[in-house]
Design a protein around this motif. Structure first.
Motif, mmCIF file in Angstrom:
data_model
loop_
_atom_site.group_PDB
_atom_site.id
_atom_site.type_symbol
_atom_site.label_atom_id
_atom_site.label_comp_id
_atom_site.label_asym_id
_atom_site.label_seq_id
_atom_site.Cartn_x
_atom_site.Cartn_y
_atom_site.Cartn_z
ATOM 1 N N PHE A 1 0.677 -0.300 -1.440
ATOM 2 C CA PHE A 1 -0.670 -0.451 -1.670
ATOM 3 C C PHE A 1 -1.527 0.729 -1.562
ATOM 4 O O PHE A 1 -2.313 1.329 -2.497
ATOM 5 C CB PHE A 1 -1.418 -1.551 -1.152
ATOM 6 C CG PHE A 1 -2.890 -2.190 -1.901
ATOM 7 C CD1 PHE A 1 -2.710 -2.611 -3.143
ATOM 8 C CD2 PHE A 1 -3.918 -1.845 -1.034
ATOM 9 C CE1 PHE A 1 -4.063 -2.753 -3.947
ATOM 10 C CE2 PHE A 1 -5.068 -2.181 -1.940
ATOM 11 C CZ PHE A 1 -5.279 -2.661 -3.108
ATOM 12 N N SER A 2 -1.282 1.424 -0.326
ATOM 13 C CA SER A 2 -2.060 2.686 -0.141
ATOM 14 C C SER A 2 -1.487 3.591 -1.142
ATOM 15 O O SER A 2 -2.446 4.672 -1.391
ATOM 16 C CB SER A 2 -1.712 3.119 1.279
ATOM 17 O OG SER A 2 -2.025 2.204 2.257
ATOM 18 N N ILE A 3 -0.327 3.748 -1.196
ATOM 19 C CA ILE A 3 0.538 4.701 -2.328
ATOM 20 C C ILE A 3 -0.284 4.613 -3.660
ATOM 21 O O ILE A 3 -0.646 5.707 -4.513
ATOM 22 C CB ILE A 3 1.996 4.830 -2.297
ATOM 23 C CG1 ILE A 3 2.486 5.311 -0.897
ATOM 24 C CG2 ILE A 3 2.391 5.549 -3.580
ATOM 25 C CD1 ILE A 3 3.995 4.996 -0.732
ATOM 26 N N THR B 1 4.202 -11.710 0.018
ATOM 27 C CA THR B 1 4.368 -11.060 1.473
ATOM 28 C C THR B 1 5.712 -10.482 1.096
ATOM 29 O O THR B 1 6.788 -11.021 0.674
ATOM 30 C CB THR B 1 4.457 -11.881 2.621
ATOM 31 O OG1 THR B 1 3.030 -12.646 2.725
ATOM 32 C CG2 THR B 1 4.825 -11.054 3.851
ATOM 33 N N PHE B 2 5.747 -9.051 1.132
ATOM 34 C CA PHE B 2 6.947 -8.458 1.154
ATOM 35 C C PHE B 2 7.025 -6.990 1.969
ATOM 36 O O PHE B 2 5.984 -6.651 2.475
ATOM 37 C CB PHE B 2 7.174 -7.710 -0.496
ATOM 38 C CG PHE B 2 6.268 -7.180 -1.140
ATOM 39 C CD1 PHE B 2 6.090 -5.937 -0.933
ATOM 40 C CD2 PHE B 2 5.313 -8.086 -1.643
ATOM 41 C CE1 PHE B 2 4.944 -5.167 -1.745
ATOM 42 C CE2 PHE B 2 4.094 -7.067 -2.200
ATOM 43 C CZ PHE B 2 4.110 -5.965 -2.291
ATOM 44 N N PRO B 3 8.203 -6.531 2.349
ATOM 45 C CA PRO B 3 8.430 -5.215 3.177
ATOM 46 C C PRO B 3 7.402 -4.084 2.725
ATOM 47 O O PRO B 3 7.497 -3.842 1.601
ATOM 48 C CB PRO B 3 9.616 -4.778 3.316
ATOM 49 C CG PRO B 3 10.329 -6.202 2.922
ATOM 50 C CD PRO B 3 9.537 -6.902 1.852
ATOM 51 N N LEU B 4 6.785 -3.382 3.769
ATOM 52 C CA LEU B 4 5.937 -2.259 3.619
ATOM 53 C C LEU B 4 4.753 -2.601 2.323
ATOM 54 O O LEU B 4 4.453 -1.883 1.897
ATOM 55 C CB LEU B 4 6.842 -1.048 2.784
ATOM 56 C CG LEU B 4 7.870 -0.661 4.058
ATOM 57 C CD1 LEU B 4 8.677 0.447 3.407
ATOM 58 C CD2 LEU B 4 7.328 -0.426 5.272
ATOM 59 N N LYS B 5 4.091 -3.691 2.423
ATOM 60 C CA LYS B 5 3.213 -4.132 1.394
ATOM 61 C C LYS B 5 2.054 -2.998 1.525
ATOM 62 O O LYS B 5 1.449 -2.748 0.485
ATOM 63 C CB LYS B 5 2.861 -5.557 1.653
ATOM 64 C CG LYS B 5 1.784 -5.831 0.629
ATOM 65 C CD LYS B 5 1.489 -7.485 0.936
ATOM 66 C CE LYS B 5 0.345 -7.860 0.280
ATOM 67 N NZ LYS B 5 -0.268 -9.488 0.653
#
Length: 278
Positions: A109-111, A101-105
């Motif tokens: 992943f979408s990018i 778990t990390f910020p903006l995960k």
């Protein structure tokens, strides 16, 4: 009733054999043509009247200064390196997306998935400029280093497989004092063997068949891979000896075919013997 059923099975088998022959006919023609003389290749026959076994030896030695041994070794070293790096890097990144778990995960992943829709031609000039600045042109580094990024397709493939592994295994390992890297190394890696074998197959076959990348970044003949050598084989002759060319090209497909069948065996074994998958 039994006779009608047997007749139906016989008909199905005949149709399947005929269909397989139609599908395999180009390969049979390829094999037969590799033993033909150049004038005989244009004839509508599957196999030659006289088998020219020397097409293989003469084709292997046809290029000036170098034999195809050099080009096979270049392709082998390059693709073994990129395949190993792909497997390690893609599995590490996939483990992070699937378990940590990390910020903006979700955004990252979408990018990552969006890069799958980005044509390679868009990034070609910036990549070439960057590698030229690093003085990597005419080396294998531009072909090897990008594999350290994992590859979006390979990462997505392994992420989906890891998500099917129960998280209870991670919790049990944590209770026993295992770190995240220990969980990755001792639990996730063995359980994702089928996915890693799949990455190995795709990475090696795609890398072995790659033509555009080596064409852009390699300038000297002694560094050429097999696809570039086959193209040079045509350019070096005023009249192309097609029998020799077909013979060498047939030999060039053997490594990925062998890798595929060997890896396929281990893939099936991995499915049967690997741990739980939800």
């Amino acid at each position: 009733m039994t006779g009608a059923h047997n007749k139906q099975n016989w008909l199905v088998h005949v149709l399947m054999i005929a269909f397989c022959f139609v599908m395999f006919y180009p390969v049979l023609w390829w094999i037969g043509a590799s033993f033909k003389s150049t004038p005989e290749i244009s004839l509508p026959t599957l196999f030659p009247k006289v088998w020219l076994w020397q097409n293989y030896t003469e084709g292997w030695m046809a290029l000036p200064k170098y034999t195809f041994t050099r080009f096979f070794m270049n392709s082998l070293k390059l693709n073994v390196a990129t395949t190993i790096i792909h497997v390690i890097s893609a599995s590490l990144v996939a483990f992070g997306f699937a378990r940590l778990t990390f910020p903006l995960k979700g955004l990252w992943f979408s990018i990552l998935l969006m890069t799958l829709m980005l044509p390679g031609q868009v990034t070609l000039i910036p990549q070439y400029t960057m590698f030229h600045f690093f003085d990597w042109i005419n080396t294998y580094l531009p072909l090897i280093i990008p594999s350290a990024m994992g590859g979006a397709f390979f990462i997505f493939l392994i992420v989906q497989f890891i998500r099917g592994i129960p998280r209870e295994l991670d919790e049990s390992a944590k209770i026993d004092g295992c770190t995240w890297f220990g969980i990755y190394l001792r639990i996730i890696m063995p359980l994702t063997l089928p996915a890693l074998i799949t990455v190995t197959i795709f990475s090696f076959i795609w890398g072995w068949d790659e033509y555009f990348g080596p064409l852009i970044y390699l300038n000297t003949v002694d560094k050429y891979t097999v696809p570039l050598a086959l193209r040079m084989f045509i350019d070096s002759q005023s009249a192309v000896p097609w029998g020799q060319l077909l013979a060498v090209s047939l030999l060039s497909v053997l490594p990925p075919v062998v890798i595929f069948f060997l890896a396929q065996k281990h893939f099936v074994e991995g499915i049967a013997t690997t741990g739980l998958k939800g």
